[in-house]
Scaffold this motif. Sequence first.
Motif, PDB file in Angstrom:
ATOM      1  N   ALA A 115      -8.342  21.699 -11.355  1.00 12.85           N
ATOM      2  CA  ALA A 115      -9.630  21.310 -10.799  1.00 12.85           C
ATOM      3  C   ALA A 115      -9.479  20.144  -9.839  1.00 12.85           C
ATOM      4  N   ARG A 116      -8.268  19.585  -9.752  1.00 12.47           N
ATOM      5  CA  ARG A 116      -8.017  18.464  -8.860  1.00 12.47           C
ATOM      6  C   ARG A 116      -7.690  19.009  -7.476  1.00 12.47           C
ATOM      7  N   SER A 117      -8.350  18.488  -6.464  1.00 11.89           N
ATOM      8  CA  SER A 117      -8.230  19.107  -5.135  1.00 11.89           C
ATOM      9  C   SER A 117      -7.951  18.112  -4.018  1.00 11.89           C
ATOM     10  N   SER A 118      -7.643  16.860  -4.347  1.00 13.69           N
ATOM     11  CA  SER A 118      -7.395  15.902  -3.279  1.00 13.69           C
ATOM     12  C   SER A 118      -6.066  16.197  -2.608  1.00 13.69           C
ATOM     13  N   LEU A 119      -5.939  15.777  -1.342  1.00 12.64           N
ATOM     14  CA  LEU A 119      -4.702  15.983  -0.607  1.00 12.64           C
ATOM     15  C   LEU A 119      -3.549  15.266  -1.287  1.00 12.64           C
ATOM     16  N   VAL A 176       0.020  16.941  -2.311  1.00 13.79           N
ATOM     17  CA  VAL A 176       1.308  16.412  -1.866  1.00 13.79           C
ATOM     18  C   VAL A 176       2.195  16.084  -3.067  1.00 13.79           C
ATOM     19  N   LYS A 177       1.596  15.470  -4.087  1.00  8.69           N
ATOM     20  CA  LYS A 177       2.362  15.121  -5.280  1.00  8.69           C
ATOM     21  C   LYS A 177       2.906  16.365  -5.958  1.00  8.69           C
ATOM     22  N   GLY A 178       2.053  17.380  -6.118  1.00  9.48           N
ATOM     23  CA  GLY A 178       2.484  18.605  -6.777  1.00  9.48           C
ATOM     24  C   GLY A 178       3.605  19.308  -6.043  1.00  9.48           C
ATOM     25  N   GLY A 207       5.603  17.917  -3.931  1.00 13.42           N
ATOM     26  CA  GLY A 207       6.762  17.031  -3.963  1.00 13.42           C
ATOM     27  C   GLY A 207       7.557  17.150  -5.248  1.00 13.42           C
ATOM     28  N   LEU A 208       6.886  17.456  -6.342  1.00 17.69           N
ATOM     29  CA  LEU A 208       7.565  17.633  -7.624  1.00 17.69           C
ATOM     30  C   LEU A 208       8.260  18.986  -7.730  1.00 17.69           C
ATOM     31  N   GLY A 209       7.919  19.899  -6.824  1.00 23.91           N
ATOM     32  CA  GLY A 209       8.589  21.197  -6.831  1.00 23.91           C
ATOM     33  C   GLY A 209       7.692  22.389  -7.064  1.00 23.91           C
ATOM     34  N   ALA A 210       6.365  22.194  -7.068  1.00 17.43           N
ATOM     35  CA  ALA A 210       5.459  23.342  -7.196  1.00 17.43           C
ATOM     36  C   ALA A 210       5.547  24.214  -5.945  1.00 17.43           C
ATOM     37  N   ASN A 211       5.315  25.499  -6.117  1.00 14.98           N
ATOM     38  CA  ASN A 211       5.364  26.445  -5.001  1.00 14.98           C
ATOM     39  C   ASN A 211       3.993  26.825  -4.473  1.00 14.98           C
TER      40      ASN A 211
END
Length: 230
Positions: free
Chosen positions: A78-82, A86-88, A90-94
């Motif tokens: 539900a989190r939608s901020s830029l 970027v964090k997600g 950067g951690l390796g999410a696709n």
Amino acid sequence: MLLVEDDPALALIIKDTLEGEGFQITHTADGLHGLDGFVRCRPDLVVADIMMPGMDGFEMVRRMRRVDTTTPILFLTARSSLNDLVKGFGLGANDYLKKPFKMLELIVRIRALLGRPAPAERVLPTDSEPSVLHFGRYTFQTAAQRLIDADGVAQELSYMESELLRRLIIGRETVVEFRTLLLDLWHDDSPYNRNSLHVFIHKLRRRLSADPHIRILNIRSLGYKLVVEG
């Protein structure tokens, strides 16, 4: 496939729907058990919530990526901020999918990440399109999703990176419109997905940074253009 979701009602809906599509689903309800399931099951894809009790999805994925850098990971959030996007990434999410979402969109994104056949609207390479594309000091192997520089150093691209780069190379020196990219790859041209597109373009620019003659230009309000100078 590993599903990490703390909302039991949503988890049941997702699990039942995906199993109806032929996927085998292992469900856990928090990040700690998600890590355990990841090690035990070795899933071909992870679908994970971010806001969970105990260990959140960000920390779970951080730990997963210490031992596995290739298994596709899709965040449901539900989190939608830029900054969160970027964090997600950067951690390796696709990929990301914002709650609430349509189950069809989740299925389409999962199939795209797994490289499985998708609905007809997905743009696939044609028989006449070369499987190896050359630009600047790079060679791009489209089927293998591999980018190789002039020194032979190879980078393995994610599905989204590969599909974006393929479209930019084929349309080089012309503007590839935002809306075209969003509908082809996200099947939705919402502002949220446009943020995701910008993040992936940023990642591609970093991939191509070894060749100063290659630039991906942002053509304001229109789209992106791949330029190879010299």
